[in-house]
Scaffold this motif. Structure first.
Motif, PDB file in Angstrom:
ATOM      1  N   ILE A  21       0.847  -1.040  -0.072  1.00  0.00           N
ATOM      2  CA  ILE A  21      -0.150   0.126  -0.007  1.00  0.00           C
ATOM      3  C   ILE A  21       0.748   1.232   0.006  1.00  0.00           C
ATOM      4  O   ILE A  21       2.029   1.341   0.696  1.00  0.00           O
ATOM      5  N   VAL A  22       0.578   2.151  -0.925  1.00  0.00           N
ATOM      6  CA  VAL A  22       1.303   3.371  -0.872  1.00  0.00           C
ATOM      7  C   VAL A  22       0.304   4.466  -1.194  1.00  0.00           C
ATOM      8  O   VAL A  22      -0.697   4.329  -1.884  1.00  0.00           O
ATOM      9  N   THR A  23       0.565   5.705  -0.454  1.00  0.00           N
ATOM     10  CA  THR A  23      -0.417   6.816  -0.739  1.00  0.00           C
ATOM     11  C   THR A  23       0.437   7.914  -1.397  1.00  0.00           C
ATOM     12  O   THR A  23       1.524   7.953  -1.077  1.00  0.00           O
ATOM     13  N   LYS A  24      -0.294   8.555  -2.158  1.00  0.00           N
ATOM     14  CA  LYS A  24       0.405   9.918  -2.899  1.00  0.00           C
ATOM     15  C   LYS A  24      -0.676  11.115  -2.805  1.00  0.00           C
ATOM     16  O   LYS A  24      -1.971  10.991  -3.074  1.00  0.00           O
ATOM     17  N   LYS A  25      -0.086  12.214  -2.357  1.00  0.00           N
ATOM     18  CA  LYS A  25      -0.650  13.254  -2.002  1.00  0.00           C
ATOM     19  C   LYS A  25      -1.225  13.963  -3.514  1.00  0.00           C
ATOM     20  O   LYS A  25      -0.314  14.099  -4.602  1.00  0.00           O
ATOM     21  N   MET A  26      -2.418  14.064  -3.695  1.00  0.00           N
ATOM     22  CA  MET A  26      -3.056  14.649  -5.030  1.00  0.00           C
ATOM     23  C   MET A  26      -3.862  15.696  -4.633  1.00  0.00           C
ATOM     24  O   MET A  26      -5.044  15.677  -4.097  1.00  0.00           O
ATOM     25  N   PHE A  27      -3.843  17.001  -5.348  1.00  0.00           N
ATOM     26  CA  PHE A  27      -4.605  17.970  -5.267  1.00  0.00           C
ATOM     27  C   PHE A  27      -5.161  18.298  -3.688  1.00  0.00           C
ATOM     28  O   PHE A  27      -6.109  18.654  -3.320  1.00  0.00           O
ATOM     29  N   GLY A  28      -4.318  18.277  -2.700  1.00  0.00           N
ATOM     30  CA  GLY A  28      -4.522  18.461  -1.559  1.00  0.00           C
ATOM     31  C   GLY A  28      -5.047  17.500  -0.580  1.00  0.00           C
ATOM     32  O   GLY A  28      -5.114  17.330   0.561  1.00  0.00           O
ATOM     33  N   ASP A  29      -5.213  16.126  -1.108  1.00  0.00           N
ATOM     34  CA  ASP A  29      -5.748  15.064  -0.528  1.00  0.00           C
ATOM     35  C   ASP A  29      -4.948  14.040  -0.954  1.00  0.00           C
ATOM     36  O   ASP A  29      -3.842  14.201  -1.359  1.00  0.00           O
ATOM     37  N   TYR A  30      -5.650  12.722  -1.057  1.00  0.00           N
ATOM     38  CA  TYR A  30      -4.670  11.523  -1.254  1.00  0.00           C
ATOM     39  C   TYR A  30      -5.250  10.543  -2.064  1.00  0.00           C
ATOM     40  O   TYR A  30      -6.321  10.177  -1.788  1.00  0.00           O
ATOM     41  N   GLY A  31      -4.274   9.979  -3.138  1.00  0.00           N
ATOM     42  CA  GLY A  31      -4.795   8.654  -3.802  1.00  0.00           C
ATOM     43  C   GLY A  31      -3.891   7.635  -2.917  1.00  0.00           C
ATOM     44  O   GLY A  31      -2.930   7.642  -2.250  1.00  0.00           O
TER      45      GLY A  31
END
Length: 105
Positions: A21-31
């Motif tokens: 599992i990996v999270t990536k910051k996108m547009f102020g929130d996360y994918g």
């Protein structure tokens, strides 16, 4: 309102039985990704899962709503404290999603 980093990490930890599992910051929130596939979003400290027919029958409560204005509907998952439940939802979602497209260099 953006998501709290501690909440994002909690969701990632809860889902880790499904794979890497990996999270990536996108547009102020996360994918949120499992083994390279994006399967959901974490927006405003709420967890959203891409809707698939395979997961629909596994949901304890089906609630479809957009994670942010202008987005398509996702499954909103309120019950995030059951690690086995979340891991099974993520695993089944990822099985139903297509492989990510290869990026050209």
């Amino acid at each position: 309102m953006a998501s709290n980093a501690d909440f994002v990490q909690y969701i990632a930890d809860q889902c880790d039985g499904a794979g890497e599992i990996v999270t990536k910051k996108m547009f102020g929130d996360y994918g949120i990704y499992c083994n390279g596939k994006i399967f959901g979003l974490i927006c405003d400290d709420r967890f959203y899962l891409k809707p698939t027919d395979a997961v629909r029958s596994l949901l304890r409560k089906e609630e479809l709503c957009p994670p942010y204005d202008g987005a398509k509907d996702y499954f909103y998952i309120a019950d995030v404290d059951d690690r086995d439940y979340l891991s099974s939802l993520v695993s089944e979602t990822c099985k139903a999603l297509p492989e990510p497209k290869k990026r050209k260099k």
